[in-house]
Design an enzyme around this catalytic site. Structure first.
Site, PDB file in Angstrom:
ATOM      1  N   ASP A  58       0.708   5.017  52.194  1.00  0.00           N
ATOM      2  CA  ASP A  58       1.712   6.001  51.742  1.00  0.00           C
ATOM      3  C   ASP A  58       2.853   5.339  50.969  1.00  0.00           C
ATOM      4  O   ASP A  58       3.817   5.994  50.580  1.00  0.00           O
ATOM      5  CB  ASP A  58       2.254   6.817  52.929  1.00  0.00           C
ATOM      6  CG  ASP A  58       3.071   5.985  53.898  1.00  0.00           C
ATOM      7  OD1 ASP A  58       3.161   4.737  53.722  1.00  0.00           O
ATOM      8  OD2 ASP A  58       3.625   6.556  54.861  1.00  0.00           O
ATOM      9  N   ASP A 131      18.000  -3.047  65.775  1.00  0.00           N
ATOM     10  CA  ASP A 131      19.234  -2.585  65.147  1.00  0.00           C
ATOM     11  C   ASP A 131      19.698  -1.352  65.922  1.00  0.00           C
ATOM     12  O   ASP A 131      18.891  -0.469  66.214  1.00  0.00           O
ATOM     13  CB  ASP A 131      18.911  -2.178  63.703  1.00  0.00           C
ATOM     14  CG  ASP A 131      19.981  -2.601  62.726  1.00  0.00           C
ATOM     15  OD1 ASP A 131      21.161  -2.298  62.999  1.00  0.00           O
ATOM     16  OD2 ASP A 131      19.644  -3.209  61.705  1.00  0.00           O
ATOM     17  N   ASP A 233      25.109  -2.107  64.373  1.00  0.00           N
ATOM     18  CA  ASP A 233      25.396  -1.800  62.976  1.00  0.00           C
ATOM     19  C   ASP A 233      26.814  -1.252  62.799  1.00  0.00           C
ATOM     20  O   ASP A 233      27.201  -0.303  63.485  1.00  0.00           O
ATOM     21  CB  ASP A 233      24.393  -0.735  62.512  1.00  0.00           C
ATOM     22  CG  ASP A 233      24.608  -0.339  61.078  1.00  0.00           C
ATOM     23  OD1 ASP A 233      24.320  -1.161  60.200  1.00  0.00           O
ATOM     24  OD2 ASP A 233      25.084   0.785  60.827  1.00  0.00           O
ATOM     25  N   GLU A 287      27.579  -6.386  63.547  1.00  0.00           N
ATOM     26  CA  GLU A 287      27.778  -6.626  62.124  1.00  0.00           C
ATOM     27  C   GLU A 287      29.279  -6.622  61.840  1.00  0.00           C
ATOM     28  O   GLU A 287      29.975  -5.695  62.220  1.00  0.00           O
ATOM     29  CB  GLU A 287      27.114  -5.509  61.322  1.00  0.00           C
ATOM     30  CG  GLU A 287      27.241  -5.699  59.834  1.00  0.00           C
ATOM     31  CD  GLU A 287      26.918  -4.431  59.053  1.00  0.00           C
ATOM     32  OE1 GLU A 287      27.052  -3.326  59.599  1.00  0.00           O
ATOM     33  OE2 GLU A 287      26.550  -4.562  57.878  1.00  0.00           O
ATOM     34  N   HIS A 353      19.572  -7.326  54.127  1.00  0.00           N
ATOM     35  CA  HIS A 353      19.132  -6.130  53.388  1.00  0.00           C
ATOM     36  C   HIS A 353      20.260  -5.451  52.621  1.00  0.00           C
ATOM     37  O   HIS A 353      20.006  -4.481  51.913  1.00  0.00           O
ATOM     38  CB  HIS A 353      18.512  -5.152  54.389  1.00  0.00           C
ATOM     39  CG  HIS A 353      19.543  -4.641  55.356  1.00  0.00           C
ATOM     40  ND1 HIS A 353      20.164  -5.464  56.282  1.00  0.00           N
ATOM     41  CD2 HIS A 353      20.104  -3.433  55.499  1.00  0.00           C
ATOM     42  CE1 HIS A 353      21.046  -4.756  56.959  1.00  0.00           C
ATOM     43  NE2 HIS A 353      21.040  -3.527  56.512  1.00  0.00           N
ATOM     44  N   ASP A 354      21.490  -5.906  52.802  1.00  0.00           N
ATOM     45  CA  ASP A 354      22.619  -5.313  52.065  1.00  0.00           C
ATOM     46  C   ASP A 354      23.085  -6.209  50.927  1.00  0.00           C
ATOM     47  O   ASP A 354      24.123  -5.938  50.304  1.00  0.00           O
ATOM     48  CB  ASP A 354      23.816  -5.092  53.008  1.00  0.00           C
ATOM     49  CG  ASP A 354      23.540  -4.023  54.046  1.00  0.00           C
ATOM     50  OD1 ASP A 354      22.781  -3.085  53.746  1.00  0.00           O
ATOM     51  OD2 ASP A 354      24.079  -4.134  55.158  1.00  0.00           O
TER      52      ASP A 354
END
Ligand code: GLC
Length: 582
Positions: A58, A131, A233, A287, A353-354
């Site tokens: 997918d 997370d 987070d 974080e 990832h940021d």
């Protein structure tokens, strides 16, 4: 009895001395008064599930996909995986908008898949860190649906509301909103709700004890399943002054000063520690670490009983699209190290990832230098004091995405800012240039397994474009090449495990501070002293560490030729990294 006890003591003492002489694997002393801890010795691999491996065509990565790659994870030698959110979510922000904290996102699979994944990791001695996104939920979470339904609803106080008859609420900056406005008007109850991130991410009200209990129950649910840690987070923003005082004009330019570590945040962390962390063997990291060393220490010093380690951004924030100065880089990392040498503990990372890709920001992604500079940067991460975090793909030297059109981007923050500039007639061309270098999507393109059409990530259409350079940068190629950065990374991991006393706990000393191109430092334990030299430049550069190197033995080097040493000067090739035992 006394003689028996003292005999046993002597046997233990002699055995530990013998073991100690042979290896540096265990820490008998550490500068840090808080001593050795299992979570300090972890080597954490951050895995972005949406882009790692798709199993059903997918175009979206999933848990079965990760399961099919467990042997790869094991081959890296890493000891823990931090998985970005996998909970049910409408995906406004790729899972950072959770609609059910006890369920798995449909795109990613089922709870059975999760249980299998956890078992597969544990069978390979790899821990799992989850997370936990509880500064906010999704607006599609049942709590929010209830909360917005009426002012009297029992869930009303799970979120932050401002009734409109009081007038407009004091301005709050939103990081992701099209208008940068964190208050969203909801006509259903004629009130505004607060969202520091997107409109679909309403902030939870941590001042409400009921909400806090719900979160602790969710954490216990996952801890009981046997997970090994939580990454909280955006948690530094969780506590708020619910009188919502006005902030000075322009405060948004430095919003963390007003958003981070507010109100009773430490009280909530202490409560979380007492109710959850202290009852399980789980690592805890939040974080962000506030605005100062003092803020960071208040989060992680052991006697405060809050979190294990700080995850601070000053280091990664140095790199700008126009470049950065190594002198500043050295100064920042050395300053943080010295502030945490005796108390508290840090995370060491150069990508996540940021962020745009590590090699594109801190190294050199030109094909001539990519592999060497990636390995050089990984040498840095793996030889600093603190717990290292490697972002998936950085072991291969994956680079920025190379997108040329706004239609290729997927990230809510990147796209909403573009819309804002369209509405305000801003400079779209300049913005496109900026996001090519810095959008979070740069770090989110599919993992590069091989040189096939979609890099082995999916048989369908990937949710975000595969980087064209997957034909040159991929696991299949690098596994075969003994000199690849992947194989070098594995050696680095092993080296860190073999030198725990010096590399994890040992003293850090910066050398040749004013050298603008070379970062050199020693790491030393009672038993050994290692010298790490890293050439951050694309030219040959030299360094005089200030002591003789006659007996220096090379433990690891990222290039096939070793540096030339004349007298006491080491000459390093472009992006060369060497670890010496002195
Ligand atoms: C954190 C996450 C980021 C997310 C944001 C809102 O900064 O790392 O990806 O968009 O929080 O949850």
């Amino acid at each position: 009895m006394r003689t028996l006890a003292s005999a046993i003591f002597h046997v233990i003492f002699i055995v530990s001395m013998v073991v100690g002489c042979k290896t540096d694997k265990t820490a008998d002393t550490t500068e840090n008064s808080e001593g050795a801890q299992w979570w300090k010795e972890e080597i954490i691999y951050q895995l972005y599930p949406r882009s790692f491996q798709d199993s059903d065509g997918d175009g979206v990565g999933d848990l079965k996909g990760i399961i099919s790659r467990l042997d790869y994870l094991q081959s890296l030698g890493i000891t823990a995986v931090w998985l970005n959110p996998i909970y049910s979510s409408p995906n406004d922000d790729n899972g950072y908008d959770v609609s059910d904290y006890r369920n798995i996102m449909k795109d990613f699979g089922t709870m059975d898949d999760f249980d299998q994944l956890l078992k597969g990791l544990h069978d390979r001695n790899i821990k799992l860190i989850m997370d936990l996104v509880v500064n906010h939920s999704s607006d599609e979470h049942e709590w929010f649906k209830q909360s917005r339904s009426s002012r009297e609803n029992p869930y009303r106080n799970y979120y932050h509301w401002w009734n409109a008859e009081r007038g407009k609420p004091p301005y709050r900056y939103s990081l992701f909103d099209v208008n940068h406005d964190a208050w969203m008007y909801d006509s259903l109850t004629n009130a505004y709700y607060l969202h520091y991130f997107s409109r679909k991410q309403p902030d939870l009200n941590w001042e409400n004890p009921k909400l806090r209990e719900e979160v602790y129950d969710i954490m216990k649910f996952w801890a009981e399943k046997g997970i090994d840690g939580f990454r909280l987070d955006a948690f530094q923003f969780a506590a708020k002054d619910t009188s919502y005082p006005a902030f000075p004009e322009g405060y948004e330019k430095n919003f963390t000063k007003y958003y981070a570590m507010q109100g009773n945040l430490h009280g909530y962390l202490k409560e979380m520690n007492e109710k959850v962390f202290s009852k399980y063997k789980v690592l805890s990291v939040a974080e962000g670490a506030g605005n100062s060393f003092e803020d960071a220490h208040q989060l992680v010093d052991a006697d405060r009983k809050e979190l294990h380690m700080a995850y601070a951004f000053e280091g990664v924030d140095i790199a700008k699209p126009e470049g950065y100065s190594l002198l500043v880089f050295k100064e920042v990392f050395s300053r943080w190290d010295s502030a945490f040498a005796e108390k508290g503990w840090l995370s060491i990372f150069l990508g996540n990832h940021d962020q745009a890709r590590m090699v594109s920001r801190f190294g050199n992604d030109d094909p001539a230098y990519r592999s060497a500079s990636t390995s050089m940067l990984n040498t840095f991460i793996m030889t600093m004091r603190g717990t290292p975090y490697i972002y998936n793909g950085d072991e291969l030297g994956m680079t920025n995405a190379g997108f040329t059109s706004i239609h290729e981007f997927r990230d809510v923050q990147t796209l909403n800012e573009y819309k804002r500039l369209q509405l305000t007639k801003g400079d779209l061309a300049a913005y496109l240039k900026k996001i090519q270098a810095s959008s979070r999507d740069n770090g989110r393109t599919p993992f590069q397994w091989d040189n096939s059409k979609n890099a082995g990530f999916t048989t369908g259409t990937p949710w975000i474009k595969v980087n064209e350079n997957h034909v040159d940068i991929n696991v299949a190629l690098q596994e075969k090449d003994p000199n690849s950065c992947l194989n070098y990374f594995k050696k680095l991991v092993q080296l860190r495990k073999d030198h725990i006393a010096s590399l994890v706990y040992g003293k850090y000393t910066l050398l040749d501070k004013n050298n603008p191109d070379i970062y050199a430092y020693t790491r030393e334990s009672d038993r050994e002293k290692l010298l790490i030299v890293l050439n951050f430049s694309k030219e040959t550069k030299s360094l005089n560490p200030g002591f003789g190197l006659q007996k220096a033995q090379i433990l690891l080097s990222n290039l096939s030729t070793n540096p030339v040493i004349t007298n006491e000067t080491i000459q390093l090739a472009p992006y060369q990294a060497v670890i010496y035992k002195l």
